[in-house]
Motif scaffolding. Structure first.
Motif, PDB file in Angstrom:
ATOM      1  N   LEU A 143      -4.507  -0.935  33.075  1.00 39.38           N
ATOM      2  CA  LEU A 143      -4.652  -0.310  34.390  1.00 39.38           C
ATOM      3  C   LEU A 143      -4.038  -1.186  35.477  1.00 39.38           C
ATOM      4  CD1 LEU A 143      -5.804   1.962  36.152  1.00 39.38           C
ATOM      5  CD2 LEU A 143      -7.940   0.657  36.268  1.00 39.38           C
ATOM      6  N   PHE A 144      -4.322  -2.493  35.453  1.00 38.17           N
ATOM      7  CA  PHE A 144      -3.741  -3.405  36.441  1.00 38.17           C
ATOM      8  C   PHE A 144      -2.218  -3.401  36.356  1.00 38.17           C
ATOM      9  CE2 PHE A 144      -7.801  -6.087  35.772  1.00 38.17           C
ATOM     10  CZ  PHE A 144      -8.512  -5.279  36.642  1.00 38.17           C
ATOM     11  N   TYR A 145      -1.719  -3.417  35.124  1.00 38.05           N
ATOM     12  CA  TYR A 145      -0.268  -3.397  34.915  1.00 38.05           C
ATOM     13  C   TYR A 145       0.335  -2.130  35.516  1.00 38.05           C
ATOM     14  CZ  TYR A 145       4.211  -3.124  32.414  1.00 38.05           C
ATOM     15  OH  TYR A 145       5.552  -3.014  32.109  1.00 38.05           O
ATOM     16  N   THR A 146      -0.280  -0.998  35.227  1.00 35.42           N
ATOM     17  CA  THR A 146       0.232   0.288  35.717  1.00 35.42           C
ATOM     18  C   THR A 146       0.222   0.339  37.236  1.00 35.42           C
ATOM     19  OG1 THR A 146      -0.505   1.439  33.719  1.00 35.42           O
ATOM     20  CG2 THR A 146      -0.121   2.783  35.679  1.00 35.42           C
ATOM     21  N   LEU A 147      -0.873  -0.098  37.851  1.00 33.24           N
ATOM     22  CA  LEU A 147      -0.993  -0.025  39.307  1.00 33.24           C
ATOM     23  C   LEU A 147       0.046  -0.894  40.001  1.00 33.24           C
ATOM     24  CD1 LEU A 147      -4.882  -0.093  39.668  1.00 33.24           C
ATOM     25  CD2 LEU A 147      -3.376   1.866  40.049  1.00 33.24           C
ATOM     26  N   SER A 148       0.190  -2.143  39.563  1.00 37.45           N
ATOM     27  CA  SER A 148       1.149  -3.026  40.242  1.00 37.45           C
ATOM     28  C   SER A 148       2.582  -2.583  39.980  1.00 37.45           C
ATOM     29  CB  SER A 148       0.943  -4.480  39.821  1.00 37.45           C
ATOM     30  OG  SER A 148       1.175  -4.655  38.442  1.00 37.45           O
ATOM     31  N   ARG A 149       2.832  -2.076  38.770  1.00 33.90           N
ATOM     32  CA  ARG A 149       4.187  -1.611  38.447  1.00 33.90           C
ATOM     33  C   ARG A 149       4.510  -0.325  39.219  1.00 33.90           C
ATOM     34  NH1 ARG A 149       8.112  -4.493  35.149  1.00 33.90           N
ATOM     35  NH2 ARG A 149       9.843  -3.049  35.048  1.00 33.90           N
ATOM     36  N   MET A 150       3.511   0.542  39.402  1.00 34.78           N
ATOM     37  CA  MET A 150       3.705   1.733  40.232  1.00 34.78           C
ATOM     38  C   MET A 150       4.145   1.341  41.640  1.00 34.78           C
ATOM     39  SD  MET A 150       0.527   4.293  39.459  1.00 34.78           S
ATOM     40  CE  MET A 150       0.552   5.520  38.148  1.00 34.78           C
ATOM     41  N   GLY A 199      12.664  -8.652  42.214  1.00 35.58           N
ATOM     42  CA  GLY A 199      12.969  -7.248  42.060  1.00 35.58           C
ATOM     43  C   GLY A 199      14.449  -6.994  41.809  1.00 35.58           C
ATOM     44  N   SER A 200      14.746  -5.908  41.093  1.00 32.24           N
ATOM     45  CA  SER A 200      16.129  -5.591  40.747  1.00 32.24           C
ATOM     46  C   SER A 200      16.879  -4.894  41.867  1.00 32.24           C
ATOM     47  CB  SER A 200      16.147  -4.697  39.503  1.00 32.24           C
ATOM     48  OG  SER A 200      15.443  -3.481  39.755  1.00 32.24           O
ATOM     49  N   GLU A 201      16.158  -4.166  42.752  1.00 34.12           N
ATOM     50  CA  GLU A 201      16.810  -3.411  43.815  1.00 34.12           C
ATOM     51  C   GLU A 201      16.364  -3.833  45.212  1.00 34.12           C
ATOM     52  OE1 GLU A 201      16.483   0.803  43.245  1.00 34.12           O
ATOM     53  OE2 GLU A 201      17.085   0.722  41.130  1.00 34.12           O
ATOM     54  N   ASN A 206       5.350  -7.940  32.143  1.00 34.99           N
ATOM     55  CA  ASN A 206       6.365  -7.449  33.070  1.00 34.99           C
ATOM     56  C   ASN A 206       7.734  -8.067  32.798  1.00 34.99           C
ATOM     57  OD1 ASN A 206       5.508  -5.492  35.330  1.00 34.99           O
ATOM     58  ND2 ASN A 206       3.756  -6.885  35.187  1.00 34.99           N
ATOM     59  N   VAL A 207       7.758  -9.322  32.415  1.00 35.69           N
ATOM     60  CA  VAL A 207       9.030  -9.947  32.043  1.00 35.69           C
ATOM     61  C   VAL A 207       9.619  -9.247  30.822  1.00 35.69           C
ATOM     62  CG1 VAL A 207      10.124 -12.052  31.184  1.00 35.69           C
ATOM     63  CG2 VAL A 207       8.486 -12.182  33.072  1.00 35.69           C
ATOM     64  N   LYS A 208       8.766  -8.923  29.850  1.00 32.34           N
ATOM     65  CA  LYS A 208       9.222  -8.194  28.663  1.00 32.34           C
ATOM     66  C   LYS A 208       9.824  -6.837  29.056  1.00 32.34           C
ATOM     67  CE  LYS A 208       5.752 -10.066  25.441  1.00 32.34           C
ATOM     68  NZ  LYS A 208       4.549  -9.697  24.640  1.00 32.34           N
ATOM     69  N   ALA A 209       9.188  -6.163  30.017  1.00 30.92           N
ATOM     70  CA  ALA A 209       9.632  -4.829  30.433  1.00 30.92           C
ATOM     71  C   ALA A 209      10.888  -4.877  31.289  1.00 30.92           C
ATOM     72  CB  ALA A 209       8.510  -4.120  31.192  1.00 30.92           C
ATOM     73  N   GLY A 210      11.192  -6.042  31.838  1.00 32.24           N
ATOM     74  CA  GLY A 210      12.325  -6.170  32.746  1.00 32.24           C
ATOM     75  C   GLY A 210      11.876  -6.031  34.185  1.00 32.24           C
ATOM     76  N   PRO A 211      12.666  -6.520  35.124  1.00 34.85           N
ATOM     77  CA  PRO A 211      12.256  -6.515  36.532  1.00 34.85           C
ATOM     78  C   PRO A 211      11.944  -5.112  37.036  1.00 34.85           C
ATOM     79  CG  PRO A 211      14.229  -7.848  36.203  1.00 34.85           C
ATOM     80  CD  PRO A 211      14.005  -7.100  34.932  1.00 34.85           C
ATOM     81  N   ALA A 212      10.964  -5.031  37.905  1.00 38.41           N
ATOM     82  CA  ALA A 212      10.712  -3.801  38.648  1.00 38.41           C
ATOM     83  C   ALA A 212      11.683  -3.755  39.825  1.00 38.41           C
ATOM     84  CB  ALA A 212       9.271  -3.778  39.137  1.00 38.41           C
TER      85      ALA A 212
END
Length: 565
Positions: free
Chosen positions: A527-534, A318-320, A368-374
């Motif tokens: 949907l899985f991506y959205t839920l875990s990223r949320m 995580g970034s923060e 998620n790697v493409k999008a950058g760290p959450a």
């Protein structure tokens, strides 16, 4: 595990999140921070390639402890590296999972003495059982029988079937399911028709062991169990694999078993009791355990084999808040070699179950790697031994690499549907936790819905890897593909499900098909991506709903830690 059924849309009127922090994205109705998440760049080509490779004959069905496991582990590490993950276990990609296989044999009859007449019951036809202890032989001798109703100790519900009885050295006789399982609605002390974990046989053995019992015998009943005696007999015969326990299982009962309901009736009658009457009394709060005035004995030998398997763990820090974690899990294993089909093929390739879920870990990590760290750390956990009883996830739950009190929640993926795009999703465990608010927000973005549950009495939420985390307090999503298809509606969805279950599930014909329709998988992955990223970008710590069987565990876990929840 594979489940095709319609599942209830959960009630979304949720209590306020304990410890949630309001910010600009806070959902005012729940006081939860639910961030807006942009769609992920998810590669279906990655899904196809990983699924095809893992389910090829070269991997021999991916059974733990085989050459197929070695190839699977090497391939998953290669893929996790390729997409840009970091090793998740202190510089290693692996968590060792020590397993033990116990094969019980040479069974003596189950005998009952001390009643009106001695009784003797045959293994297989009348009863089945095994031991969780790593001992060469098991000798349950003259153990006093106690009818403990549903065998539930639930302080949060004011319910204790063991109250006032010392179970040390005794054998518990237990009813399957929950006390209110016959209700047509989902209200009551134990959610009525919807099974809770207290209704599962796994809980009943665990609680009997905590009570110090020498044995635990469940009375089989087809309707509340949701399967016939043939399933019990086949499942409990032959080798049984478990995650190794530090004490060799010394804290478990000597014998865990089942008896046919007619056998239980004979035992009760021989001790001057009526099973039907006792079953009715056991449904009432305040029920007192009944000393039956009889003793049970049996004996059998055990072959104990120890071997090692591995979970695979990759992370995107995580970034923060890198010390707060969101899980993405799937089981990499399948059945290996199995009963051959008509063509002589004896490899259970497990393409749908669960090469698809394992491939989803790779594809989601890549996106998620493409999008950058959450903000929080995303964990990608491929577990072993699900087909043998959730062994890899159970071991991780008991020996977490990342503290469970610092694990926000997660998503489990088991057997993605190849039926095509659906208007709905199938949600296991809806209405149990504040995760429902995240799901509601994600589904609204996609214009989809959760389908009402037609079989809540079967307790499917307690039968896949997410449960190993949930029972330790970590809120987990378990979502299957929908049944209301864009092309063909529920009729087509049911036809696909029935065909898979009948012709491919846990058989050699669950193989990769180049003609699969991946459109539904693409929607589910978003949907899985959205839920875990949320969850990973949220400031909230979603909890179980008040009164849920896992709420106290989560609250205790949070209270014991100065970090995380």
């Amino acid at each position: 595990m594979f489940k095709f059924a319609s599942i209830a849309a959960a009630s979304l009127a949720l209590a306020a999140c304990s410890g949630g922090t309001k910010d600009a994205s806070t959902d005012a109705s729940t006081d939860l921070s639910i961030p807006d998440v942009k769609p992920g760049d998810i590669s279906i080509e990655t899904m196809k390639e990983v699924t095809k490779t893992l389910s090829s004959d070269e991997f021999e069905g991916r059974a733990p402890g085989t050459e197929g496991e070695k190839k699977t582990l090497a391939y998953l590490v290669e893929q996790f590296k390729r997409v840009g993950l970091q090793p998740g276990n202190n510089g290693s990609w692996f968590q060792d999972v020590p397993l033990v296989e116990i094969t019980s044999e040479n069974f003596k009859p189950l005998t009952i003495t001390g009643g009106k007449e001695p009784l003797s019951f045959t293994y297989g036809k009348d009863w089945v059982g095994t031991t969780y202890r790593e001992e060469k032989s098991t000798d349950l001798k003259d153990s006093e029988l106690v009818f403990v109703g549903y065998g539930i100790n639930a302080p949060e519900k004011g319910w204790n079937d063991y109250a006032g009885v010392d179970m040390k050295g005794k054998t518990a006789v237990i009813l399957i399911n929950d006390p209110d399982w016959e209700k047509s609605t989902q209200d009551g002390d134990f959610n009525g028709r919807a099974m809770t974990y207290y209704g599962r046989w796994t809980y009943k053995y665990e609680e009997a062991a905590r009570q110090g019992a020498a044995g635990a015998i469940i009375i089989h009943d087809t309707v509340p169990a949701a399967y016939g005696w043939n399933v019990v007999e086949s499942s409990w015969s032959g080798p049984q694999a478990y995650a190794q326990r530090k004490d060799g299982g010394a804290d478990q009962t000597q014998v865990n078993g089942w008896v046919q309901q007619d056998v239980a009736k004979k035992i009760m009658a021989a001790t001057g009791h009526d099973l039907t009457k006792l079953m009715q009394e056991a449904k009432t709060k305040g029920f007192k355990a009944v000393l039956l005035g009889a003793k049970v004995s049996t004996q059998f030998d055990n072959k104990v084999r120890k071997f090692a398997s591995k979970n695979v763990i990759g992370i995107l820090p995580g970034s923060e808040k890198p010390d707060e974690y969101v899980l993405n899990s799937a089981h990499w294993d399948h059945l290996g070699h199995c009963k051959a089909n008509a063509e002589g093929d004896d490899i259970c390739n497990g393409a749908v179950d669960n090469a698809t879920g394992t491939a989803a870990l790779v594809a989601l990590a890549e996106a998620n790697v493409k999008a950058g760290p959450a903000k929080r750390t995303l964990v990608y956990l491929a577990v072993t031994g699900e087909e043998s009883g959730l062994l890899g996830s159970e071991y991780y739950g008991a020996n977490p690499v990342f503290p469970l009190s610092q694990t926000v929640g997660g998503v489990n993926m088991d057997a993605l549907s190849m039926a095509g795009e659906a208007k709905d999703v199938t949600v296991m465990g809806g209405g149990k936790s504040q995760l429902d608010a995240f799901l509601d927000a994600a589904l609204k973005k996609e214009g989809r819905v959760a389908t009402p549950d037609s079989e809540p009495q079967n307790g499917y939420y307690y039968r896949s890897d997410h449960f190993s985390f949930a029972k330790r307090g970590v809120p987990m999503f378990y979502i299957d593909g929908g049944i209301d298809l864009v092309n063909g509606g529920t009729k087509a969805g049911k036809a696909y499900n029935d065909d898979y279950t009948k012709n491919r599930y846990h058989g050699p014909d669950d193989e990769y098909d180049p003609n699969w329709d991946w459109s539904g998988v693409a929607k589910d992955l978003q949907l899985f991506y959205t839920l875990s990223r949320m969850l990973a970008d949220s400031t909230s710590w979603p909890n179980w709903n008040e009164g849920d069987e896992f709420r106290k565990t989560r609250d205790d876990s949070c209270a014991a830690s100065d970090k995380g929840c």
